[in-house]
Design a protein around this motif. Structure first.
Motif, PDB file in Angstrom:
ATOM      1  N   GLU A 211     103.641  45.499   6.832  1.00 51.05           N
ATOM      2  CA  GLU A 211     102.435  44.958   6.230  1.00 51.05           C
ATOM      3  C   GLU A 211     101.827  45.846   5.161  1.00 51.05           C
ATOM      4  O   GLU A 211     100.789  45.529   4.601  1.00 51.05           O
ATOM      5  CB  GLU A 211     101.392  44.694   7.324  1.00 51.05           C
ATOM      6  CG  GLU A 211     101.864  43.632   8.312  1.00 51.05           C
ATOM      7  CD  GLU A 211     100.878  43.407   9.409  1.00 51.05           C
ATOM      8  OE1 GLU A 211      99.885  44.153   9.465  1.00 51.05           O
ATOM      9  OE2 GLU A 211     101.076  42.496  10.224  1.00 51.05           O
ATOM     10  N   GLY A 212     102.437  46.968   4.870  1.00 52.63           N
ATOM     11  CA  GLY A 212     101.825  47.854   3.897  1.00 52.63           C
ATOM     12  C   GLY A 212     102.521  47.873   2.563  1.00 52.63           C
ATOM     13  O   GLY A 212     102.247  48.730   1.729  1.00 52.63           O
ATOM     14  N   GLY A 213     103.451  46.935   2.337  1.00 56.02           N
ATOM     15  CA  GLY A 213     104.262  46.988   1.131  1.00 56.02           C
ATOM     16  C   GLY A 213     103.542  46.450  -0.075  1.00 56.02           C
ATOM     17  O   GLY A 213     102.432  45.955  -0.024  1.00 56.02           O
ATOM     18  N   SER A 214     104.220  46.567  -1.203  1.00 53.34           N
ATOM     19  CA  SER A 214     103.627  46.103  -2.465  1.00 53.34           C
ATOM     20  C   SER A 214     104.575  45.120  -3.121  1.00 53.34           C
ATOM     21  O   SER A 214     105.549  45.499  -3.743  1.00 53.34           O
ATOM     22  CB  SER A 214     103.367  47.281  -3.400  1.00 53.34           C
ATOM     23  OG  SER A 214     104.540  48.002  -3.625  1.00 53.34           O
ATOM     24  N   GLY A 215     104.310  43.853  -2.945  1.00 52.84           N
ATOM     25  CA  GLY A 215     105.143  42.824  -3.552  1.00 52.84           C
ATOM     26  C   GLY A 215     104.716  42.562  -4.971  1.00 52.84           C
ATOM     27  O   GLY A 215     103.755  43.133  -5.478  1.00 52.84           O
ATOM     28  N   ALA A 216     105.447  41.657  -5.646  1.00 48.58           N
ATOM     29  CA  ALA A 216     105.105  41.293  -7.017  1.00 48.58           C
ATOM     30  C   ALA A 216     103.774  40.556  -7.038  1.00 48.58           C
ATOM     31  O   ALA A 216     103.469  39.787  -6.142  1.00 48.58           O
ATOM     32  CB  ALA A 216     106.199  40.407  -7.611  1.00 48.58           C
TER      33      ALA A 216
ATOM     34  N   PRO B 150     101.616  39.741  -2.405  1.00 49.68           N
ATOM     35  CA  PRO B 150     101.145  40.979  -3.037  1.00 49.68           C
ATOM     36  C   PRO B 150     101.099  42.165  -2.092  1.00 49.68           C
ATOM     37  O   PRO B 150     101.280  43.303  -2.518  1.00 49.68           O
ATOM     38  CB  PRO B 150      99.737  40.607  -3.527  1.00 49.68           C
ATOM     39  CG  PRO B 150      99.791  39.123  -3.705  1.00 49.68           C
ATOM     40  CD  PRO B 150     100.680  38.618  -2.612  1.00 49.68           C
ATOM     41  N   ASN B 151     100.864  41.926  -0.797  1.00 48.06           N
ATOM     42  CA  ASN B 151     100.774  43.007   0.175  1.00 48.06           C
ATOM     43  C   ASN B 151     101.746  42.838   1.331  1.00 48.06           C
ATOM     44  O   ASN B 151     101.491  43.295   2.440  1.00 48.06           O
ATOM     45  CB  ASN B 151      99.346  43.097   0.726  1.00 48.06           C
ATOM     46  CG  ASN B 151      98.329  43.395  -0.354  1.00 48.06           C
ATOM     47  OD1 ASN B 151      98.462  44.368  -1.088  1.00 48.06           O
ATOM     48  ND2 ASN B 151      97.318  42.548  -0.465  1.00 48.06           N
ATOM     49  N   LEU B 152     102.857  42.178   1.058  1.00 47.87           N
ATOM     50  CA  LEU B 152     103.784  41.875   2.145  1.00 47.87           C
ATOM     51  C   LEU B 152     105.225  42.153   1.749  1.00 47.87           C
ATOM     52  O   LEU B 152     105.741  41.584   0.793  1.00 47.87           O
ATOM     53  CB  LEU B 152     103.651  40.402   2.550  1.00 47.87           C
ATOM     54  CG  LEU B 152     104.632  39.883   3.590  1.00 47.87           C
ATOM     55  CD1 LEU B 152     104.478  40.630   4.910  1.00 47.87           C
ATOM     56  CD2 LEU B 152     104.435  38.386   3.807  1.00 47.87           C
ATOM     57  N   ASN B 153     105.851  43.054   2.487  1.00 44.48           N
ATOM     58  CA  ASN B 153     107.285  43.297   2.388  1.00 44.48           C
ATOM     59  C   ASN B 153     107.893  43.104   3.766  1.00 44.48           C
ATOM     60  O   ASN B 153     107.273  43.433   4.777  1.00 44.48           O
ATOM     61  CB  ASN B 153     107.591  44.722   1.913  1.00 44.48           C
ATOM     62  CG  ASN B 153     107.182  44.972   0.485  1.00 44.48           C
ATOM     63  OD1 ASN B 153     107.215  44.063  -0.339  1.00 44.48           O
ATOM     64  ND2 ASN B 153     106.780  46.192   0.182  1.00 44.48           N
ATOM     65  N   TYR B 154     109.100  42.566   3.799  1.00 40.99           N
ATOM     66  CA  TYR B 154     109.835  42.457   5.057  1.00 40.99           C
ATOM     67  C   TYR B 154     110.787  43.637   5.171  1.00 40.99           C
ATOM     68  O   TYR B 154     111.380  44.063   4.180  1.00 40.99           O
ATOM     69  CB  TYR B 154     110.630  41.157   5.112  1.00 40.99           C
ATOM     70  CG  TYR B 154     109.771  39.912   5.094  1.00 40.99           C
ATOM     71  CD1 TYR B 154     108.813  39.682   6.081  1.00 40.99           C
ATOM     72  CD2 TYR B 154     109.930  38.957   4.092  1.00 40.99           C
ATOM     73  CE1 TYR B 154     108.040  38.536   6.078  1.00 40.99           C
ATOM     74  CE2 TYR B 154     109.164  37.798   4.089  1.00 40.99           C
ATOM     75  CZ  TYR B 154     108.223  37.597   5.076  1.00 40.99           C
ATOM     76  OH  TYR B 154     107.459  36.463   5.062  1.00 40.99           O
TER      77      TYR B 154
ATOM     78  N   ALA C  76      97.950  40.574   5.000  1.00 37.61           N
ATOM     79  CA  ALA C  76      99.278  40.489   4.382  1.00 37.61           C
ATOM     80  C   ALA C  76      99.785  39.059   4.488  1.00 37.61           C
ATOM     81  O   ALA C  76     100.738  38.769   5.196  1.00 37.61           O
ATOM     82  CB  ALA C  76     100.248  41.452   5.065  1.00 37.61           C
ATOM     83  N   PRO C  77      99.142  38.133   3.779  1.00 40.53           N
ATOM     84  CA  PRO C  77      99.540  36.718   3.886  1.00 40.53           C
ATOM     85  C   PRO C  77     100.875  36.445   3.195  1.00 40.53           C
ATOM     86  O   PRO C  77     101.247  37.124   2.241  1.00 40.53           O
ATOM     87  CB  PRO C  77      98.398  35.991   3.177  1.00 40.53           C
ATOM     88  CG  PRO C  77      97.873  36.999   2.199  1.00 40.53           C
ATOM     89  CD  PRO C  77      98.002  38.332   2.869  1.00 40.53           C
ATOM     90  N   VAL C  78     101.572  35.448   3.708  1.00 42.61           N
ATOM     91  CA  VAL C  78     102.787  34.965   3.055  1.00 42.61           C
ATOM     92  C   VAL C  78     102.355  34.045   1.929  1.00 42.61           C
ATOM     93  O   VAL C  78     101.720  33.010   2.170  1.00 42.61           O
ATOM     94  CB  VAL C  78     103.684  34.204   4.055  1.00 42.61           C
ATOM     95  CG1 VAL C  78     104.953  33.711   3.356  1.00 42.61           C
ATOM     96  CG2 VAL C  78     104.032  35.093   5.244  1.00 42.61           C
ATOM     97  N   GLY C  79     102.685  34.404   0.691  1.00 38.69           N
ATOM     98  CA  GLY C  79     102.215  33.620  -0.447  1.00 38.69           C
ATOM     99  C   GLY C  79     102.569  32.153  -0.338  1.00 38.69           C
ATOM    100  O   GLY C  79     101.719  31.273  -0.500  1.00 38.69           O
ATOM    101  N   ALA C  80     103.839  31.861  -0.040  1.00 34.65           N
ATOM    102  CA  ALA C  80     104.291  30.472   0.028  1.00 34.65           C
ATOM    103  C   ALA C  80     103.687  29.732   1.203  1.00 34.65           C
ATOM    104  O   ALA C  80     103.768  28.502   1.265  1.00 34.65           O
ATOM    105  CB  ALA C  80     105.819  30.424   0.112  1.00 34.65           C
ATOM    106  N   GLY C  81     103.080  30.448   2.137  1.00 32.85           N
ATOM    107  CA  GLY C  81     102.451  29.794   3.273  1.00 32.85           C
ATOM    108  C   GLY C  81     101.315  28.877   2.874  1.00 32.85           C
ATOM    109  O   GLY C  81     100.981  27.926   3.602  1.00 32.85           O
ATOM    110  N   LEU C  82     100.716  29.139   1.714  1.00 33.57           N
ATOM    111  CA  LEU C  82      99.635  28.274   1.238  1.00 33.57           C
ATOM    112  C   LEU C  82     100.147  26.887   0.856  1.00 33.57           C
ATOM    113  O   LEU C  82      99.375  25.926   0.824  1.00 33.57           O
ATOM    114  CB  LEU C  82      98.927  28.930   0.053  1.00 33.57           C
ATOM    115  CG  LEU C  82      98.149  30.206   0.382  1.00 33.57           C
ATOM    116  CD1 LEU C  82      97.598  30.842  -0.891  1.00 33.57           C
ATOM    117  CD2 LEU C  82      97.018  29.907   1.360  1.00 33.57           C
ATOM    118  N   LEU C  83     101.444  26.783   0.559  1.00 33.73           N
ATOM    119  CA  LEU C  83     102.015  25.473   0.293  1.00 33.73           C
ATOM    120  C   LEU C  83     101.985  24.612   1.553  1.00 33.73           C
ATOM    121  O   LEU C  83     101.839  23.388   1.472  1.00 33.73           O
ATOM    122  CB  LEU C  83     103.455  25.612  -0.205  1.00 33.73           C
ATOM    123  CG  LEU C  83     103.617  26.099  -1.643  1.00 33.73           C
ATOM    124  CD1 LEU C  83     105.078  26.414  -1.938  1.00 33.73           C
ATOM    125  CD2 LEU C  83     103.074  25.079  -2.636  1.00 33.73           C
TER     126      LEU C  83
END
Length: 242
Positions: free
Chosen positions: A29-34, A109-113, A223-230
């Motif tokens: 949960e501490g990563g830096s996505g695009a 933005p704040n989520l890496n697996y 750390a939300p999943v961006g595509a989860g908003l879809l």
């Protein structure tokens, strides 16, 4: 039961650097996505892109178990189809997903697996290595007669439900990475109706058969999943069940 009608021809592997890390994964949960410039809403959540689709109406109509079809047979066939279609979609953008452009498996933005090693340590992998590892391990499972039987009268393995949920979670992460990091590449190919339809079908099927955890779809508050908003958008529009 047998996984009827399965094509026994060798399947194409994900065209990324070879990986062999078929291990259980976890969320870092501490990563830096695009991120999008200036914090703007990502394109996949903007009209008309978010609503582009090949199918009108609710996707439940195409995931309902057909009459006289065994439930596990139906799940097995759909897993194979999701694997094939997702692998082909990733194949056309693989040149854009490199060790340099995607050094982490980002999905927000704040989520890496990240992977968990056998000694329970987290390992950060680049997106192409992560995705290749997932696709290679799933292909091996699809070719495993004990897990996906093809002979008439052969039962599915008792671990089949757990294995399917694990596969589903990994596919969700690949979808999430493509939306987060490569949706502009999908737009350049004018493939957003196809990709949105595949993802909506995937979500509807996962909900219908209890394969997806809502937490996996939405992520954590920090750390939300961006595509989860879809998921929420398509429920409100009637594409997915509320």
């Amino acid at each position: 039961m047998s996984f009827f009608g399965r094509n026994k021809n060798p399947r194409k592997r994900s065209p990324t650097p070879t990986g062999s890390l078929s291990r259980e994964n976890s969320i870092n949960e501490g990563g830096s996505g695009a991120t999008t410039p200036h914090g703007d809403k990502p394109l996949y959540l903007c009209s008309p892109f978010a609503d582009a689709a090949l199918v009108n109406g609710n996707f439940k109509t195409i995931v309902t178990l057909p009459r006289y079809v065994d439930r596990m047979e139906w799940v097995a066939m759909n897993i194979y189809d999701f694997y094939t279609n997702l692998n082909e979609f990733y194949g056309v953008i693989t040149d854009c997903c490199t060790q340099q452009s995607c050094p982490t498996m980002s999905a927000g933005p704040n989520l890496n697996y990240s992977w968990i090693t056998p000694d329970r340590k987290q390992m950060s992998l680049s997106a192409p290595t992560y995705i290749d590892s997932v696709m290679s391990s799933v292909q091996n499972l699809l070719e495993d007669e004990t897990m996906f039987p093809t002979k008439s009268g052969q039962d599915f393995h008792q671990a089949f439900p757990t294995t399917i949920r694990h596969i589903y979670r990994q596919f969700l992460r690949i979808f999430a990475h493509i939306y987060h990091a490569h949706f502009h590449d999908v737009l350049n190919l004018r493939s957003e109706p196809h990709f949105n339809s595949l993802f909506a079908h995937f979500l509807a099927f996962g909900k219908e058969y209890g394969l997806l955890d809502v937490k996996d779809i939405k992520g954590e508050p920090n750390a939300p999943v961006g595509a989860g908003l879809l998921w929420e958008r398509w429920k409100e529009s009637g594409k997915l069940e509320a």
